[in-house]
Design a protein around this motif. Sequence first.
Motif, mmCIF file in Angstrom:
data_model
loop_
_atom_site.group_PDB
_atom_site.id
_atom_site.type_symbol
_atom_site.label_atom_id
_atom_site.label_comp_id
_atom_site.label_asym_id
_atom_site.label_seq_id
_atom_site.Cartn_x
_atom_site.Cartn_y
_atom_site.Cartn_z
ATOM 1 N N PRO A 18 0.834 -1.212 0.000
ATOM 2 C CA PRO A 18 0.000 0.000 0.000
ATOM 3 C C PRO A 18 0.867 1.260 0.000
ATOM 4 O O PRO A 18 2.009 1.246 0.455
ATOM 5 N N LYS A 19 0.300 2.347 -0.498
ATOM 6 C CA LYS A 19 1.036 3.609 -0.493
ATOM 7 C C LYS A 19 0.163 4.803 -0.099
ATOM 8 O O LYS A 19 0.551 5.949 -0.285
ATOM 9 N N TYR A 20 -1.017 4.541 0.421
ATOM 10 C CA TYR A 20 -1.900 5.618 0.877
ATOM 11 C C TYR A 20 -2.713 5.063 2.034
ATOM 12 O O TYR A 20 -3.355 4.021 1.904
ATOM 13 N N THR A 21 -2.665 5.726 3.169
ATOM 14 C CA THR A 21 -3.326 5.211 4.370
ATOM 15 C C THR A 21 -4.176 6.296 5.012
ATOM 16 O O THR A 21 -3.763 7.458 5.094
ATOM 17 N N GLU A 62 -6.556 -2.647 9.011
ATOM 18 C CA GLU A 62 -5.742 -2.934 10.191
ATOM 19 C C GLU A 62 -6.357 -2.277 11.422
ATOM 20 O O GLU A 62 -6.632 -1.073 11.423
ATOM 21 N N GLN A 63 -6.580 -3.076 12.441
ATOM 22 C CA GLN A 63 -6.997 -2.540 13.738
ATOM 23 C C GLN A 63 -5.725 -2.301 14.542
ATOM 24 O O GLN A 63 -5.120 -3.241 15.059
ATOM 25 N N SER A 64 -5.291 -1.048 14.629
ATOM 26 C CA SER A 64 -4.016 -0.739 15.264
ATOM 27 C C SER A 64 -4.212 -0.469 16.758
ATOM 28 O O SER A 64 -4.741 0.576 17.151
ATOM 29 N N LYS A 65 -3.767 -1.428 17.545
ATOM 30 C CA LYS A 65 -3.801 -1.245 19.002
ATOM 31 C C LYS A 65 -2.876 -0.100 19.406
ATOM 32 O O LYS A 65 -3.196 0.712 20.275
ATOM 33 N N GLU A 66 -1.731 -0.025 18.755
ATOM 34 C CA GLU A 66 -0.734 0.998 19.085
ATOM 35 C C GLU A 66 -1.267 2.404 18.848
ATOM 36 O O GLU A 66 -1.130 3.300 19.679
ATOM 37 N N LEU A 67 -1.882 2.615 17.662
ATOM 38 C CA LEU A 67 -2.332 3.952 17.279
ATOM 39 C C LEU A 67 -3.759 4.243 17.714
ATOM 40 O O LEU A 67 -4.238 5.364 17.578
ATOM 41 N N ARG A 68 -4.453 3.197 18.178
ATOM 42 C CA ARG A 68 -5.864 3.307 18.584
ATOM 43 C C ARG A 68 -6.711 3.842 17.436
ATOM 44 O O ARG A 68 -7.534 4.731 17.597
ATOM 45 N N GLN A 69 -6.470 3.288 16.262
ATOM 46 C CA GLN A 69 -7.212 3.661 15.060
ATOM 47 C C GLN A 69 -7.475 2.420 14.220
ATOM 48 O O GLN A 69 -6.714 1.442 14.268
ATOM 49 N N THR A 70 -8.558 2.460 13.436
ATOM 50 C CA THR A 70 -8.767 1.481 12.377
ATOM 51 C C THR A 70 -8.209 2.098 11.096
ATOM 52 O O THR A 70 -8.645 3.173 10.687
ATOM 53 N N LEU A 71 -7.236 1.437 10.506
ATOM 54 C CA LEU A 71 -6.554 1.976 9.332
ATOM 55 C C LEU A 71 -6.970 1.224 8.077
ATOM 56 O O LEU A 71 -7.122 0.002 8.097
ATOM 57 N N VAL A 72 -7.154 1.964 6.997
ATOM 58 C CA VAL A 72 -7.365 1.372 5.680
ATOM 59 C C VAL A 72 -6.189 1.777 4.808
ATOM 60 O O VAL A 72 -5.940 2.963 4.588
ATOM 61 N N HIS A 73 -5.439 0.783 4.349
ATOM 62 C CA HIS A 73 -4.289 1.020 3.475
ATOM 63 C C HIS A 73 -4.710 0.710 2.043
ATOM 64 O O HIS A 73 -5.298 -0.331 1.773
ATOM 65 N N GLY A 74 -4.394 1.611 1.128
ATOM 66 C CA GLY A 74 -4.753 1.402 -0.271
ATOM 67 C C GLY A 74 -3.670 1.902 -1.202
ATOM 68 O O GLY A 74 -2.531 2.164 -0.800
ATOM 69 N N GLN A 75 -4.037 2.063 -2.468
ATOM 70 C CA GLN A 75 -3.061 2.433 -3.493
ATOM 71 C C GLN A 75 -3.070 3.918 -3.833
ATOM 72 O O GLN A 75 -2.213 4.380 -4.573
#
Length: 718
Positions: free
Chosen positions: A398-401, A432-445
Amino acid sequence: MKVYKSQEIKNIALLGNDGSGKTTLTEALVFESGQIKRRGRITQKNTVSDYFPVEQDYGYSVFSTVFHVERNNKKLNIIDCPGSDDFVGAALTALNVTDTCILLLNGTVGLEVGTQNHFRYTERLKKPVIFLVNHLDDEKTDFDNVVEQLKAAYGNKCVPVQYPLNVGQDFNSVIDVLLMKKLTYQNDGGDYKVEDIPDAEKDKAMEWHQALVEAAAENDETLMEKFFEEGELTEDELREGLRKGLVSRSVYPIFTVCAYKNMGVGRLMEFLSNVVPYVNEMPAVHNTRGEEVTLDPNGPTSVFFYKTGVEPHIGEVQYFKVMSGTLKAGDELTNADRGSKERIGQIYVSTGATREAVDQISAGDIGCTVKLKDVRTGNTLNAKDCDNKFNFIKYPNPKYTRAIRAVEESNTEKLMVALTRMRQEDPTWVVEQSKELRQTLVHGQGEFHLRTLKWRLENLDKIAIEFAEQRIPYRETITKSARADYRHKKQSGGAGQFGEVHLIVEPYQDGMEDPTMYRFGNQEIRVNLKGKEEIDLEWGGKLVFINSVVGGAIDTRFMPAILKGIMSRMEQGPLTGSYARDVRVIVYDGKMHPVDSNELSFMLAGRNAFSAAFKEAGPKILEPIYDVEVFVPSDYMGDVMSDLQGRRGLIIGMGSESGYEKIQAKVPLKEMANYSTSLSSLSGGRASFVMKFSSYELVPGDVQNNLIAQFEAENNEE
């Protein structure tokens, strides 16, 4: 519909940059095959490709479209792929399940970065390539210039089979140097009239014909001998030489077409049906054990599911390629990835949203089915006595989050279900459910990629969402040695709590020798190594924990509790609350109480002693650095380099690759948040980039001060 054998099937991927005309070409191909009576138009939203509402609303392709045409008793499976680099997953999937690639070029622009990217994928996968120049009805098209661009990028393997005579609004004829004839079309396209080449064009046609004959002869010794003896090959011999050249990637034929007017499409289909390789003429695929799986229609049935589509009123449509054997309606198969049983109810062949039921499909063919219970994209279904698994599709990083959240918190669970389903359709979306960042992340193109995801969630799933920038996964570490001690003592009636820990912290690097002595001021501390643990941290880096306590000052049974306390502080560094890494801790002394000491006491003592020592050990913040490669036309190179340097990027290399400039840089992740949008704006959409994680590096002092101040402000607000 006729059941085609493996030696009658050809699988083709149709790729090209945005604006090259793939959707219009698809209409012409399907029309020429007789499957539709009238060609649709993008403006009228009635095309075979781009039939999903999101595609019609935005006006660009989002999903690949599978269709087939029948020609000369052969079946051509063609997958029309999105042109935008944001939807590269569809292109890579198509290339992996097909055998030949048509690269469509906009004749007014020529070789574009999207074309370059697609060609690199064909190179990596060793797929035959046919270049097809479109938009011959545009006055700005310069066919000879496009040929020169292709030759400059890919060498003399690029050989024209045709060239146009009258480019522009009046375009209606080409010189075909394989047939050595002039092909003239009526105003409505379709059929063509075969005529002799005009005298004025004979020299050019003969020159290009000779180049084509030489290219064909080079791929077969018999043809080469005949060419040397007679200086000519028959049309059938030319086809055979070109077919072998395609398979070995020693020839890239160049064709012309005006898709909008349906001119040149029928001739292209003739070449595809007569020349491009059949599925059984290409190298066999290997399963995950490295075993070659032969395209044998009489072998054990093995089916690879490469794509999932979700359509209104139907649900999931599962697209597959038969890797071996013959798939029949009603077959009972086993999912090699999930262990479940599946019954194939009905088999279809597709033309966009239109599906035609068939009784069976042979090895190498492409089809689809519906209403499977437990099949996901990338799964393999096998018959008895067969245990194949396939994992040959490799998607880009991925290159855009963006962080994603439902506007209404009550929709959070519904959002996660929708995201999971959508990733089945496009594996280049990574959730990605990021425990560290406390965010739900969507990684895409890219931005378009995630904009499409937002449209679908809000319009189809009726879930209002918000995007936000992702928090950066900083790390904390130390730069020098420090010591600290802490006594935890609590008395509240009855048994109390007591634990005292003395420890040293220092930076750790792989390969460091075990410590023997430390000096802090006038105090000398010797290390007697009683126990050592090296912990590979799940967030990267290491924690090395050494027990150097002598004389029974702390009982060995309390060491795990001390380590637990230290780990709890490693998960929340003192500067920004980020994970800490690459630290060595030496517990060298302490005290305990025969009654009041317990594990909790030593966990708290270890935690607080570590925190105090960490703050005195020159703590620093590390940030993630990414390797970035940018492919850009030379005209924009200066602007792109300046932009990268403005993002704290370090340029580490430059070079040329197939007519484009390549810039290699190391850039902090923090500075890449909106890079895809900025790069597109800087280059007029003609540049692309890839990125992957490289390492963690110290942030500059001013950046560290800002991050600490921001963290403290957030904590004060809370």
